[in-house]
Design a protein around this motif. Sequence first.
Motif, PDB file in Angstrom:
ATOM      1  N   LYS A 314     -13.600  40.215   4.293  1.00 48.43           N
ATOM      2  CA  LYS A 314     -12.548  40.567   5.240  1.00 48.43           C
ATOM      3  C   LYS A 314     -12.838  39.931   6.604  1.00 48.43           C
ATOM      4  O   LYS A 314     -13.880  40.181   7.228  1.00 48.43           O
ATOM      5  CB  LYS A 314     -12.471  42.090   5.391  1.00 48.43           C
ATOM      6  CG  LYS A 314     -11.540  42.595   6.471  1.00 48.43           C
ATOM      7  CD  LYS A 314     -10.089  42.386   6.116  1.00 48.43           C
ATOM      8  CE  LYS A 314      -9.162  43.017   7.153  1.00 48.43           C
ATOM      9  NZ  LYS A 314      -7.749  42.767   6.828  1.00 48.43           N
ATOM     10  N   MET A 316     -12.328  39.676  10.479  1.00 51.37           N
ATOM     11  CA  MET A 316     -11.946  40.598  11.556  1.00 51.37           C
ATOM     12  C   MET A 316     -11.989  39.850  12.883  1.00 51.37           C
ATOM     13  O   MET A 316     -12.981  39.194  13.207  1.00 51.37           O
ATOM     14  CB  MET A 316     -12.890  41.793  11.588  1.00 51.37           C
ATOM     15  CG  MET A 316     -12.865  42.604  10.301  1.00 51.37           C
ATOM     16  SD  MET A 316     -13.981  44.020  10.349  1.00 51.37           S
ATOM     17  CE  MET A 316     -13.539  44.850   8.814  1.00 51.37           C
ATOM     18  N   THR A 317     -10.895  39.958  13.651  1.00 50.48           N
ATOM     19  CA  THR A 317     -10.815  39.280  14.943  1.00 50.48           C
ATOM     20  C   THR A 317     -10.373  40.265  16.015  1.00 50.48           C
ATOM     21  O   THR A 317      -9.796  41.312  15.722  1.00 50.48           O
ATOM     22  CB  THR A 317      -9.800  38.120  14.889  1.00 50.48           C
ATOM     23  OG1 THR A 317      -8.489  38.659  14.709  1.00 50.48           O
ATOM     24  CG2 THR A 317     -10.104  37.162  13.741  1.00 50.48           C
ATOM     25  N   GLN A 320      -6.565  41.162  16.177  1.00 46.90           N
ATOM     26  CA  GLN A 320      -6.012  42.140  15.240  1.00 46.90           C
ATOM     27  C   GLN A 320      -5.892  43.531  15.857  1.00 46.90           C
ATOM     28  O   GLN A 320      -5.016  44.304  15.486  1.00 46.90           O
ATOM     29  CB  GLN A 320      -6.894  42.204  13.982  1.00 46.90           C
ATOM     30  CG  GLN A 320      -6.828  40.942  13.131  1.00 46.90           C
ATOM     31  CD  GLN A 320      -7.869  40.942  12.025  1.00 46.90           C
ATOM     32  OE1 GLN A 320      -8.848  41.695  12.061  1.00 46.90           O
ATOM     33  NE2 GLN A 320      -7.674  40.091  11.026  1.00 46.90           N
ATOM     34  N   LYS A 328     -14.792  36.747  15.938  1.00 46.98           N
ATOM     35  CA  LYS A 328     -14.273  36.498  14.595  1.00 46.98           C
ATOM     36  C   LYS A 328     -15.438  36.698  13.641  1.00 46.98           C
ATOM     37  O   LYS A 328     -16.377  35.906  13.613  1.00 46.98           O
ATOM     38  CB  LYS A 328     -13.708  35.086  14.464  1.00 46.98           C
ATOM     39  CG  LYS A 328     -13.089  34.810  13.097  1.00 46.98           C
ATOM     40  CD  LYS A 328     -12.478  33.402  13.033  1.00 46.98           C
ATOM     41  CE  LYS A 328     -11.849  33.150  11.673  1.00 46.98           C
ATOM     42  NZ  LYS A 328     -11.253  31.775  11.589  1.00 46.98           N
ATOM     43  N   THR A 330     -16.821  38.149   9.630  1.00 39.10           N
ATOM     44  CA  THR A 330     -16.439  38.324   8.218  1.00 39.10           C
ATOM     45  C   THR A 330     -17.313  39.404   7.589  1.00 39.10           C
ATOM     46  O   THR A 330     -18.543  39.290   7.579  1.00 39.10           O
ATOM     47  CB  THR A 330     -16.597  37.017   7.433  1.00 39.10           C
ATOM     48  OG1 THR A 330     -15.768  36.008   8.019  1.00 39.10           O
ATOM     49  CG2 THR A 330     -16.194  37.209   5.979  1.00 39.10           C
ATOM     50  N   ALA A 334     -15.408  45.622   2.592  1.00 42.70           N
ATOM     51  CA  ALA A 334     -14.676  46.452   3.552  1.00 42.70           C
ATOM     52  C   ALA A 334     -13.757  47.415   2.821  1.00 42.70           C
ATOM     53  O   ALA A 334     -13.070  47.044   1.866  1.00 42.70           O
ATOM     54  CB  ALA A 334     -13.869  45.570   4.502  1.00 42.70           C
ATOM     55  N   ARG A 336     -10.720  50.066   3.685  1.00 41.31           N
ATOM     56  CA  ARG A 336      -9.781  50.536   4.713  1.00 41.31           C
ATOM     57  C   ARG A 336      -9.642  52.044   4.650  1.00 41.31           C
ATOM     58  O   ARG A 336      -9.493  52.637   3.576  1.00 41.31           O
ATOM     59  CB  ARG A 336      -8.412  49.888   4.534  1.00 41.31           C
ATOM     60  CG  ARG A 336      -7.369  50.351   5.567  1.00 41.31           C
ATOM     61  CD  ARG A 336      -6.025  49.699   5.339  1.00 41.31           C
ATOM     62  NE  ARG A 336      -6.015  48.302   5.734  1.00 41.31           N
ATOM     63  CZ  ARG A 336      -5.788  47.860   6.974  1.00 41.31           C
ATOM     64  NH1 ARG A 336      -5.577  48.743   7.968  1.00 41.31           N
ATOM     65  NH2 ARG A 336      -5.774  46.571   7.238  1.00 41.31           N
ATOM     66  N   GLY A 341      -6.420  50.189  11.322  1.00 34.18           N
ATOM     67  CA  GLY A 341      -7.466  49.173  11.220  1.00 34.18           C
ATOM     68  C   GLY A 341      -8.894  49.662  11.172  1.00 34.18           C
ATOM     69  O   GLY A 341      -9.813  48.857  11.363  1.00 34.18           O
ATOM     70  N   HIS A 345     -17.403  49.154   6.573  1.00 29.42           N
ATOM     71  CA  HIS A 345     -17.651  47.766   6.169  1.00 29.42           C
ATOM     72  C   HIS A 345     -19.074  47.318   6.485  1.00 29.42           C
ATOM     73  O   HIS A 345     -19.793  47.929   7.286  1.00 29.42           O
ATOM     74  CB  HIS A 345     -16.646  46.824   6.830  1.00 29.42           C
ATOM     75  CG  HIS A 345     -16.767  46.716   8.319  1.00 29.42           C
ATOM     76  ND1 HIS A 345     -17.735  45.969   8.952  1.00 29.42           N
ATOM     77  CD2 HIS A 345     -16.011  47.259   9.320  1.00 29.42           C
ATOM     78  CE1 HIS A 345     -17.574  46.044  10.267  1.00 29.42           C
ATOM     79  NE2 HIS A 345     -16.528  46.835  10.509  1.00 29.42           N
ATOM     80  N   SER A 360     -19.388  49.547  17.776  1.00 29.99           N
ATOM     81  CA  SER A 360     -18.280  48.817  17.139  1.00 29.99           C
ATOM     82  C   SER A 360     -16.978  49.006  17.916  1.00 29.99           C
ATOM     83  O   SER A 360     -16.913  49.712  18.922  1.00 29.99           O
ATOM     84  CB  SER A 360     -18.097  49.298  15.697  1.00 29.99           C
ATOM     85  OG  SER A 360     -17.390  50.530  15.672  1.00 29.99           O
ATOM     86  N   CYS A 363     -14.605  50.737  13.864  1.00 33.72           N
ATOM     87  CA  CYS A 363     -14.979  50.816  12.456  1.00 33.72           C
ATOM     88  C   CYS A 363     -16.352  51.468  12.298  1.00 33.72           C
ATOM     89  O   CYS A 363     -17.113  51.596  13.252  1.00 33.72           O
ATOM     90  CB  CYS A 363     -15.009  49.421  11.833  1.00 33.72           C
ATOM     91  SG  CYS A 363     -13.371  48.675  11.670  1.00 33.72           S
TER      92      CYS A 363
END
Length: 415
Positions: A314, A316-317, A320, A328, A330, A334, A336, A341, A345, A360, A363
């Motif tokens: 996944k 993630m930026t 988003q 950015k 990865t 992950a 959800r 959002g 993960h 974080s 998340c």
Amino acid sequence: MPTRRHLAAGGLASAVLLLAVSAGCGTVPDAQGSTGGQSPAPTTSQPTTSPSPSATPTTPAVKLSSNVDDGDDGVKVSTLVTAKASQGKLSAVDLDYKYTDTKGKAQKGTLKGSMNKAKTSWTAGDRLEPSGTYTLTVTGKNSAGDKTTQKTKFETQDLALSNQVFPELYPLPDSKVGVGMPAIVRFDTPVADKKSFEKNLHITTVPKQTGSWHWYGSQEVHWRPKSYWKPGTKVKVEADVNGVPAGNGRYGQKSSSTNFTVGRKFVIKVNLKSDYATVYKNDKKVRSIPVTGGKPGWVTRSGTKLIMAKEYNKVMTNEQIGAKEKYKLTAAYAMRITNSGEFLHSAPWSTGSQGVANVSHGCTGMSVANSRYLIENTLIGDPVVTTGTNRGIEPGNGYTDWNASYSEYKKGSAL
């Protein structure tokens, strides 16, 4: 008997004629009626007629009726066609249809129905389709076995696609889910008449469990049991909304169903004060995982969330979620847990803070090994219970059905 009646009439006529001839020859009756000559035979000796017996009554024909009339145009799709018989019984009922579906494909067939035990009433098994032509053929018999057939042809109302409400059901058929997973029905168009729709939503559970529907807005309704599902429960969901009034000139289009099975009990409890997650399988602790949650300004929501989806690699930026600081990243694994959002993960970039501090953007991060363990062992609908923050989960931000007591949850029903 008809011959006797003929003879009696003839005898009477002859007597009258004889009397007339005697009078014409000069014989005059006295005051007592005597003529002074030969007396005629007394009238009491004349043959008498007895009342003729009534003809055998004809058995009345069976009377047939329905709630639609021949030639009707614009019959509402919410109509359940019925047929009835009096002075006899129904022997056959057929409701043939033809229409063009929403994909432009011609459809034709016979709509099935059911007859009552006395065979005096028949009801169609479904409502009607828009812009359709229907022919109702009803046959009945009276007590003598005489048949009567009645045909009724009618057309249904036209409905724009925007006035047809289609349901989508989750989980998908034959799914295996976690103990927190609600049954979900989503509609592509708003439903104003929630009461009519909810009356036609049905849940069957084995073993039986008490539960309730709860509306999230006008396009989504969930059903959850009073407490977590019993592991192994089999659930069937039916949305019998075809032709049901949705309000504002809209009607349900297409009934749908799904079924799912509940798996073992698997619950993840995340404490963001201690920054540890504890995993329980069938109420037994099976793993302890160091984690990191949201930092100030990006505080992780507390409350009961459910695993909604699993994603691999996944990306993630900051765009988003609207964060100013650019990144950015990865996540190999992950899961959800909110619409907005939040994920559980893998976060190898924050290993040093896991079990120590919350760094974080909301998340719940953990090591690659621990996230892999979770993604391999969780089911959609497994509860993730987060505590330790002052920010709560918003109703409807994901599968948030377990953040209200059952009595409060039931208040979200339209019934």
